[in-house]
Design a protein around this motif. Structure first.
Motif, PDB file in Angstrom:
ATOM      1  N   HIS A 308       0.824  -1.209   0.000  1.00 14.64           N
ATOM      2  CA  HIS A 308       0.000   0.000   0.000  1.00 14.64           C
ATOM      3  C   HIS A 308       0.861   1.263   0.000  1.00 14.64           C
ATOM      4  O   HIS A 308       0.453   2.299  -0.549  1.00 14.64           O
ATOM      5  CB  HIS A 308      -0.974   0.001   1.187  1.00 14.64           C
ATOM      6  CG  HIS A 308      -0.363  -0.339   2.503  1.00 14.64           C
ATOM      7  ND1 HIS A 308      -0.284  -1.627   2.972  1.00 14.64           N
ATOM      8  CD2 HIS A 308       0.197   0.434   3.459  1.00 14.64           C
ATOM      9  CE1 HIS A 308       0.286  -1.630   4.171  1.00 14.64           C
ATOM     10  NE2 HIS A 308       0.581  -0.392   4.482  1.00 14.64           N
ATOM     11  N   HIS A 309       2.049   1.196   0.587  1.00 14.43           N
ATOM     12  CA  HIS A 309       2.945   2.352   0.524  1.00 14.43           C
ATOM     13  C   HIS A 309       3.430   2.570  -0.919  1.00 14.43           C
ATOM     14  O   HIS A 309       3.580   3.715  -1.363  1.00 14.43           O
ATOM     15  CB  HIS A 309       4.156   2.132   1.439  1.00 14.43           C
ATOM     16  CG  HIS A 309       3.805   2.124   2.896  1.00 14.43           C
ATOM     17  ND1 HIS A 309       4.128   1.082   3.729  1.00 14.43           N
ATOM     18  CD2 HIS A 309       3.130   3.025   3.658  1.00 14.43           C
ATOM     19  CE1 HIS A 309       3.702   1.349   4.956  1.00 14.43           C
ATOM     20  NE2 HIS A 309       3.089   2.517   4.935  1.00 14.43           N
ATOM     21  N   ARG A 310       3.653   1.504  -1.643  1.00 12.34           N
ATOM     22  CA  ARG A 310       4.100   1.628  -3.032  1.00 12.34           C
ATOM     23  C   ARG A 310       2.992   2.203  -3.916  1.00 12.34           C
ATOM     24  O   ARG A 310       3.276   2.937  -4.875  1.00 12.34           O
ATOM     25  CB  ARG A 310       4.551   0.260  -3.553  1.00 12.34           C
ATOM     26  CG  ARG A 310       5.749  -0.289  -2.777  1.00 12.34           C
ATOM     27  CD  ARG A 310       6.190  -1.643  -3.300  1.00 12.34           C
ATOM     28  NE  ARG A 310       7.238  -2.212  -2.472  1.00 12.34           N
ATOM     29  CZ  ARG A 310       8.535  -1.961  -2.615  1.00 12.34           C
ATOM     30  NH1 ARG A 310       8.942  -1.130  -3.561  1.00 12.34           N
ATOM     31  NH2 ARG A 310       9.426  -2.522  -1.821  1.00 12.34           N
ATOM     32  N   LEU A 311       1.747   1.885  -3.607  1.00  6.75           N
ATOM     33  CA  LEU A 311       0.633   2.499  -4.342  1.00  6.75           C
ATOM     34  C   LEU A 311       0.593   3.999  -4.106  1.00  6.75           C
ATOM     35  O   LEU A 311       0.306   4.789  -5.024  1.00  6.75           O
ATOM     36  CB  LEU A 311      -0.695   1.864  -3.917  1.00  6.75           C
ATOM     37  CG  LEU A 311      -0.953   0.443  -4.409  1.00  6.75           C
ATOM     38  CD1 LEU A 311      -2.233  -0.103  -3.786  1.00  6.75           C
ATOM     39  CD2 LEU A 311      -1.059   0.404  -5.927  1.00  6.75           C
ATOM     40  N   LEU A 312       0.898   4.416  -2.890  1.00  7.97           N
ATOM     41  CA  LEU A 312       0.950   5.845  -2.599  1.00  7.97           C
ATOM     42  C   LEU A 312       2.086   6.516  -3.365  1.00  7.97           C
ATOM     43  O   LEU A 312       1.955   7.636  -3.847  1.00  7.97           O
ATOM     44  CB  LEU A 312       1.124   6.070  -1.090  1.00  7.97           C
ATOM     45  CG  LEU A 312      -0.018   5.586  -0.184  1.00  7.97           C
ATOM     46  CD1 LEU A 312       0.386   5.693   1.270  1.00  7.97           C
ATOM     47  CD2 LEU A 312      -1.281   6.398  -0.432  1.00  7.97           C
ATOM     48  N   HIS A 316      -1.286   7.306  -6.161  1.00  8.68           N
ATOM     49  CA  HIS A 316      -2.638   7.128  -5.635  1.00  8.68           C
ATOM     50  C   HIS A 316      -2.789   7.881  -4.322  1.00  8.68           C
ATOM     51  O   HIS A 316      -1.848   7.968  -3.528  1.00  8.68           O
ATOM     52  CB  HIS A 316      -2.932   5.649  -5.398  1.00  8.68           C
ATOM     53  CG  HIS A 316      -3.088   4.851  -6.663  1.00  8.68           C
ATOM     54  ND1 HIS A 316      -4.148   5.013  -7.522  1.00  8.68           N
ATOM     55  CD2 HIS A 316      -2.308   3.872  -7.202  1.00  8.68           C
ATOM     56  CE1 HIS A 316      -4.025   4.170  -8.542  1.00  8.68           C
ATOM     57  NE2 HIS A 316      -2.909   3.480  -8.382  1.00  8.68           N
ATOM     58  N   GLN A 318      -4.593   8.100  -0.503  1.00  9.95           N
ATOM     59  CA  GLN A 318      -4.766   7.020   0.459  1.00  9.95           C
ATOM     60  C   GLN A 318      -6.085   6.275   0.232  1.00  9.95           C
ATOM     61  O   GLN A 318      -6.118   5.048   0.224  1.00  9.95           O
ATOM     62  CB  GLN A 318      -4.718   7.554   1.884  1.00  9.95           C
ATOM     63  CG  GLN A 318      -4.842   6.422   2.909  1.00  9.95           C
ATOM     64  CD  GLN A 318      -4.665   6.869   4.339  1.00  9.95           C
ATOM     65  OE1 GLN A 318      -5.050   6.164   5.248  1.00  9.95           O
ATOM     66  NE2 GLN A 318      -4.089   8.036   4.544  1.00  9.95           N
ATOM     67  N   ARG A 320      -7.803   6.052  -2.520  1.00 13.73           N
ATOM     68  CA  ARG A 320      -7.767   5.315  -3.780  1.00 13.73           C
ATOM     69  C   ARG A 320      -6.862   4.100  -3.683  1.00 13.73           C
ATOM     70  O   ARG A 320      -7.128   3.063  -4.293  1.00 13.73           O
ATOM     71  CB  ARG A 320      -7.303   6.239  -4.915  1.00 13.73           C
ATOM     72  CG  ARG A 320      -7.718   5.733  -6.289  1.00 13.73           C
ATOM     73  CD  ARG A 320      -7.599   6.830  -7.316  1.00 13.73           C
ATOM     74  NE  ARG A 320      -6.226   7.259  -7.521  1.00 13.73           N
ATOM     75  CZ  ARG A 320      -5.864   8.328  -8.222  1.00 13.73           C
ATOM     76  NH1 ARG A 320      -6.803   9.093  -8.766  1.00 13.73           N
ATOM     77  NH2 ARG A 320      -4.601   8.649  -8.377  1.00 13.73           N
ATOM     78  N   ALA A 321      -5.779   4.216  -2.909  1.00 11.53           N
ATOM     79  CA  ALA A 321      -4.907   3.064  -2.705  1.00 11.53           C
ATOM     80  C   ALA A 321      -5.662   1.933  -2.015  1.00 11.53           C
ATOM     81  O   ALA A 321      -5.509   0.757  -2.359  1.00 11.53           O
ATOM     82  CB  ALA A 321      -3.684   3.461  -1.875  1.00 11.53           C
ATOM     83  N   ILE A 324      -7.967   0.344  -4.528  1.00  8.10           N
ATOM     84  CA  ILE A 324      -7.212  -0.507  -5.457  1.00  8.10           C
ATOM     85  C   ILE A 324      -6.897  -1.846  -4.802  1.00  8.10           C
ATOM     86  O   ILE A 324      -7.032  -2.914  -5.427  1.00  8.10           O
ATOM     87  CB  ILE A 324      -5.918   0.189  -5.907  1.00  8.10           C
ATOM     88  CG1 ILE A 324      -6.239   1.416  -6.777  1.00  8.10           C
ATOM     89  CG2 ILE A 324      -5.025  -0.777  -6.662  1.00  8.10           C
ATOM     90  CD1 ILE A 324      -6.936   1.076  -8.080  1.00  8.10           C
ATOM     91  N   THR A 362      -4.939   0.237 -11.571  1.00  8.77           N
ATOM     92  CA  THR A 362      -3.769   0.261 -10.690  1.00  8.77           C
ATOM     93  C   THR A 362      -2.631   1.099 -11.263  1.00  8.77           C
ATOM     94  O   THR A 362      -2.039   1.932 -10.565  1.00  8.77           O
ATOM     95  CB  THR A 362      -3.269  -1.167 -10.423  1.00  8.77           C
ATOM     96  OG1 THR A 362      -4.314  -1.934  -9.830  1.00  8.77           O
ATOM     97  CG2 THR A 362      -2.065  -1.151  -9.495  1.00  8.77           C
ATOM     98  N   ALA A 375      -0.405  12.206  -3.569  1.00  7.83           N
ATOM     99  CA  ALA A 375      -0.938  11.138  -2.727  1.00  7.83           C
ATOM    100  C   ALA A 375      -0.829  11.490  -1.263  1.00  7.83           C
ATOM    101  O   ALA A 375       0.122  12.138  -0.826  1.00  7.83           O
ATOM    102  CB  ALA A 375      -0.185   9.837  -2.996  1.00  7.83           C
TER     103      ALA A 375
END
Length: 386
Positions: A308-312, A316, A318, A320-321, A324, A362, A375
């Motif tokens: 989830h940190h990598r999505l941020l 993205h 928070q 939206r992460a 996803i 994603t 993000a």
């Protein structure tokens, strides 16, 4: 179906109401997420959301005991659900102590093993594995107990590891519970059996408890579930799958909807479903252990390199992460159930469409988002997250 819908609503409503009580208890006992260097929230957030979820599950169980549909079908349906809740209450108590006093990892593991021992003592464990060709691999009591312990403890810790953004763990487990409920319900329907199963009862109640908690846990969260919640819902989800083991023959498990032979070894799904549904947090767990041990650190040492940190990091927000991650959980959970119950081009077309949509949302959505909306940083929701 109406009975399970009622259990879903009861668990959700009671959890929603008890969350306020749990928050007050957390504030009075000091069970709060302190502001740490690796966190970005600027005020303490209460823990003990697991108490509210346990209350919701308990309320659903009380209602289930007064449903002739469940109590008069098979005596083990409600009995086994009660055993799972006893084990859940035990592990929730361990989580409450950890939320207040921060137990070490070995002590928490001991509490997890103790809770699993309750399940095994009352014979809620894997007894055999049926392969797709009809052959059966029978587990003796020791093998079944060991296999059950590994699956349940691994699921508990996978949920604990994924509990790193507001609403993430509750959403992932809630989605998994809905997917497993559909699998359990459709399996009985396809074989003309009673729809009353422990697995369906527990998964419907668990989905409701997660939904009720999400109202308070959605960003910005007013309450964290803490270890009392993450370990509880991990145990209930995995135990619901264990309870299904041995209740169906290989022919029944292989019978898809409409009498068709399903694909992807559906005979193994009661064993693999906790792993399948929680493949996202399990992947996060494995990567975290490898990453930390390679760096010479403890596998339980927190960091800020979870999925989830990598999505941020790729753009993205928070919220939206979290959505996803929910989408990936839904893809894997519902995709596995769909492929296990159905067959043919429509099934594969649906799965492929789900994969393409998930990949696009994603990786392409951050690139087409309007500039100027960076993000939001992650809020960790448990002492083991980073």
């Amino acid at each position: 179906m109406r009975a399970y819908l009622l259990l879903f609503l009861v668990a959700g409503a009671v959890t929603y109401l008890l969350t306020v009580v749990a928050r007050e208890i957390a504030l009075r006992t000091g069970a709060v997420a302190r502001v740490r260097d690796r966190d970005v929230h600027d005020e303490p957030i209460p823990y003990l959301g697991g108490l509210a979820m346990l209350g919701g599950l308990g309320a659903a169980y009380v209602v289930a005991r007064h449903m002739p549909f469940l109590t008069e079908s098979q005596p083990f349906v409600v009995h086994d659900a009660g055993v799972v809740l006893i084990a859940g209450a035990l592990i929730c108590a361990v989580g409450v102590i950890d939320d207040i006093f921060e137990l070490d990892a070995l002590t928490k593991l001991g509490g997890q093993v103790l809770a699993v021992s309750v399940l095994i003592y009352f014979q809620i464990q894997y007894t055999f594995i049926t392969w797709s060709d009809g052959s059966v691999f029978t587990l003796d009591l020791a093998q079944g107990a060991l296999f059950t312990g590994i699956v349940v403890v691994a699921t508990i810790n996978a949920v604990n590891f994924v509990d790193g953004l507001d609403g993430l763990a509750a959403g992932v487990v809630g989605i998994g519970a809905v997917a497993f409920f559909l699998f359990s319900y459709e399996l009985t329907r396809a074989n003309g059996l009673s729809h009353a199963t422990t697995a369906a009862l527990l998964s419907a109640a668990l989905a409701g408890a997660c939904s009720g908690f999400l109202v308070h846990n959605w960003h910005p969260a007013r309450l964290f579930m803490g270890d009392s919640g993450s370990m509880l819902i991990g145990l209930v989800l995995s135990a619901s799958a264990v309870s299904l083991s041995g209740q169906f023959s290989s022919e029944q498990l292989s019978e898809g909807a409409g009498g068709a032979r399903a694909s992807l070894l559906p005979t193994l799904l009661p064993v693999l479903l906790p792993v399948t549904i929680l493949i996202v947090p399990f992947t996060d767990l494995v990567l975290a252990v490898v990453r930390r041990t390679r760096a010479g650190r403890s596998p339980f040492a927190p960091d800020k390199m979870h999925l989830h940190h990598r999505l941020l990091e790729i753009g993205h927000s928070q919220r939206r992460a979290v959505l996803i991650m929910w989408l990936w959980a839904a893809l894997i959970g519902f995709g596995s159930v769909l492929a296990s119950l159905y067959t043919g081009p429509w099934m594969w077309g649906g799965v492929i469409a789900m994969v393409l949509v998930t990949l696009a949302l994603t990786f392409l959505l951050p690139k087409v988002s309007a500039p100027g909306h960076p993000a939001q940083p992650a809020l960790t929701s448990g002492p083991d997250q980073g």
